[in-house]
Design a protein around this motif. Structure first.
Motif, mmCIF file in Angstrom:
data_model
loop_
_atom_site.group_PDB
_atom_site.id
_atom_site.type_symbol
_atom_site.label_atom_id
_atom_site.label_comp_id
_atom_site.label_asym_id
_atom_site.label_seq_id
_atom_site.Cartn_x
_atom_site.Cartn_y
_atom_site.Cartn_z
ATOM 1 N N LEU A 45 1.039 -1.144 0.053
ATOM 2 C CA LEU A 45 0.170 0.038 -0.177
ATOM 3 C C LEU A 45 0.993 1.285 0.022
ATOM 4 C CD1 LEU A 45 -2.696 1.498 0.168
ATOM 5 C CD2 LEU A 45 -2.501 1.321 2.894
ATOM 6 N N ALA A 46 0.631 2.271 -0.809
ATOM 7 C CA ALA A 46 1.199 3.578 -0.862
ATOM 8 C C ALA A 46 0.253 4.713 -0.946
ATOM 9 C CB ALA A 46 1.900 3.654 -2.209
ATOM 10 N N ILE A 47 0.847 5.468 0.290
ATOM 11 C CA ILE A 47 0.136 6.688 0.624
ATOM 12 C C ILE A 47 0.551 8.050 0.202
ATOM 13 C CG2 ILE A 47 -0.915 7.788 2.610
ATOM 14 C CD1 ILE A 47 -0.901 5.113 4.114
ATOM 15 N N ASP A 48 0.065 8.809 -0.333
ATOM 16 C CA ASP A 48 0.668 10.148 -0.633
ATOM 17 C C ASP A 48 -0.332 11.238 -0.535
ATOM 18 O OD1 ASP A 48 1.911 12.654 -1.581
ATOM 19 O OD2 ASP A 48 1.470 12.196 -3.823
ATOM 20 N N THR A 49 -0.093 11.890 0.651
ATOM 21 C CA THR A 49 -1.015 13.043 1.258
ATOM 22 C C THR A 49 -0.058 14.387 1.287
ATOM 23 O OG1 THR A 49 -0.581 12.357 3.298
ATOM 24 C CG2 THR A 49 -2.589 11.673 2.178
ATOM 25 N N SER A 50 0.987 14.408 0.236
ATOM 26 C CA SER A 50 1.758 15.720 0.402
ATOM 27 C C SER A 50 1.384 17.030 -0.494
ATOM 28 C CB SER A 50 3.039 15.261 -0.233
ATOM 29 O OG SER A 50 2.977 15.001 -1.611
ATOM 30 N N THR A 51 0.021 16.792 -0.780
ATOM 31 C CA THR A 51 -0.544 17.974 -1.618
ATOM 32 C C THR A 51 -2.083 17.737 -1.331
ATOM 33 O OG1 THR A 51 -1.475 16.655 -3.812
ATOM 34 C CG2 THR A 51 1.012 17.623 -3.789
ATOM 35 N N ARG A 70 -1.062 -2.313 -4.331
ATOM 36 C CA ARG A 70 -0.806 -3.733 -5.229
ATOM 37 C C ARG A 70 -0.891 -4.892 -4.822
ATOM 38 N NH1 ARG A 70 4.785 -2.778 -8.650
ATOM 39 N NH2 ARG A 70 3.415 -1.011 -9.431
ATOM 40 N N VAL A 71 -1.842 -5.586 -5.374
ATOM 41 C CA VAL A 71 -2.221 -7.007 -4.812
ATOM 42 C C VAL A 71 -1.823 -8.024 -6.262
ATOM 43 C CG1 VAL A 71 -3.639 -8.745 -3.971
ATOM 44 C CG2 VAL A 71 -3.755 -6.276 -3.444
ATOM 45 N N GLY A 72 -0.863 -8.968 -6.227
ATOM 46 C CA GLY A 72 -0.365 -9.374 -7.337
ATOM 47 C C GLY A 72 -0.095 -8.701 -8.412
ATOM 48 N N GLY A 73 -0.800 -8.973 -9.713
ATOM 49 C CA GLY A 73 -0.520 -7.971 -10.776
ATOM 50 C C GLY A 73 -1.300 -6.826 -11.078
ATOM 51 N N LYS A 74 -2.165 -6.632 -10.013
ATOM 52 C CA LYS A 74 -3.239 -5.537 -10.010
ATOM 53 C C LYS A 74 -2.979 -4.340 -9.137
ATOM 54 C CE LYS A 74 -8.325 -4.920 -9.534
ATOM 55 N NZ LYS A 74 -9.698 -5.566 -9.232
ATOM 56 N N THR A 75 -3.173 -3.275 -9.688
ATOM 57 C CA THR A 75 -2.978 -1.982 -8.681
ATOM 58 C C THR A 75 -4.289 -1.436 -8.682
ATOM 59 O OG1 THR A 75 -0.666 -1.598 -9.404
ATOM 60 C CG2 THR A 75 -1.653 0.267 -8.335
ATOM 61 N N ILE A 76 -4.732 -0.952 -7.541
ATOM 62 C CA ILE A 76 -6.004 -0.349 -7.047
ATOM 63 C C ILE A 76 -5.662 0.958 -6.909
ATOM 64 C CG2 ILE A 76 -8.195 -0.099 -5.662
ATOM 65 C CD1 ILE A 76 -7.819 -3.295 -5.267
ATOM 66 N N ILE A 77 -6.138 1.946 -7.459
ATOM 67 C CA ILE A 77 -5.607 3.487 -7.154
ATOM 68 C C ILE A 77 -6.934 4.298 -6.784
ATOM 69 C CG2 ILE A 77 -4.702 5.552 -8.355
ATOM 70 C CD1 ILE A 77 -3.404 3.698 -10.412
ATOM 71 N N ARG A 78 -6.927 5.226 -5.982
ATOM 72 C CA ARG A 78 -7.700 6.291 -5.543
ATOM 73 C C ARG A 78 -6.839 7.497 -5.420
ATOM 74 N NH1 ARG A 78 -10.481 2.306 -5.799
ATOM 75 N NH2 ARG A 78 -12.103 1.572 -4.070
ATOM 76 N N HIS A 79 -7.155 8.518 -6.398
ATOM 77 C CA HIS A 79 -6.698 9.673 -6.559
ATOM 78 C C HIS A 79 -7.664 10.718 -6.452
ATOM 79 C CE1 HIS A 79 -3.297 12.253 -7.042
ATOM 80 N NE2 HIS A 79 -3.913 12.718 -8.386
ATOM 81 N N GLU A 80 -7.839 11.536 -5.705
ATOM 82 C CA GLU A 80 -8.772 12.757 -5.659
ATOM 83 C C GLU A 80 -8.466 13.929 -4.785
ATOM 84 O OE1 GLU A 80 -12.406 12.044 -3.227
ATOM 85 O OE2 GLU A 80 -11.495 10.143 -2.454
#
Length: 225
Positions: free
Chosen positions: A10-16, A24-34
């Motif tokens: 799990l990657a977290i970016d709250t710098s902006t 990323r789980v296996g070969g799939k990446t789930i993204i939330r960007h809002e």
């Protein structure tokens, strides 16, 4: 500390002002960007919970937690790091901090890249990189965009980061593109950034002052306090 990127990450970016998450789980990446504004603290845990549920895992299944290390928005960085530490502590999950300017720079592959982001108060955070050789060419710095000095090089400098969308932008053309948490995850998986336990996760600050005084704000607007 050992990391296992074959397990879920799990990657977290709250710098902006954006809330950016990547799982990323296996070969799939789930993204939330809002765009989250000042609601990052309200939205981050529900979003992470929804992503874990979508992937059919729990926090205990994570092999690594990646977080944006800074420089960036002071409050946002603390929210992201605090959540990462809170998730990691019960399960001894290693944390990998990726400097924000690195994530900005590696959107471009070139021998001379300026990564520059809005630091507020009329300044920008910036650093020079050779992303072809995976080298940082300067310290992480903060200052006025017009005062950035272009290094002596045979390569044409290329710029990237939201500083290039400002009225007071760096002294040459650049793209205003910003990374997502998926970019942080990809950089962390390169192995170039050290892992630590939750208790020793650190943020990267290049400026001690985080706000203008009332007097400075008035002077900037051309008025009186």
């Amino acid at each position: 500390m050992q990391t296992d990127f074959s397990r879920p990450v799990l990657a977290i970016d709250t710098s902006t002002s954006f809330l950016s998450l990547a799982l990323r789980v296996g070969g799939k990446t789930i993204i939330r960007h809002e765009e989250a504004g000042n609601k990052q603290s309200e939205l981050i845990l529900p979003n992470i919970g929804a992503m874990l549920a979508e992937a059919g895992i729990t926090a205990a299944d994570l092999g690594v937690l990646v977080y944006a290390q800074g420089p960036g928005a002071f409050t946002g960085l603390r929210i992201g790091t605090g959540v990462a530490q809170g998730l990691a502590t019960p399960f001894d999950i290693p944390l990998v901090g990726v400097p924000c300017l690195d994530a900005v720079a590696y959107q471009i592959t070139a021998p001379c890249v300026l990564a520059a982001t809005d630091a507020r108060m009329g300044e920008v955070f910036y650093a020079w990189f050779d992303t072809q050789r995976q080298q940082r060419l300067s310290d992480y710095l903060v200052g006025k965009a017009v005062e950035i000095e272009v290094p002596t090089t045979e390569s044409t400098p290329q710029g990237v980061g939201n500083a290039f969308a400002l009225d007071d932008k760096p002294p040459f053309a650049g793209r205003a593109d910003m990374p997502t948490a998926a970019d942080y995850l990809q950089l962390a998986a390169s192995g170039r950034y050290p892992a630590t336990d939750a208790a020793h996760a650190e943020l990267l600050y290049v400026r001690n002052k985080i706000a203008l005084t009332a007097k400075e704000q008035a002077e900037r607007k051309g008025g009186r306090p």
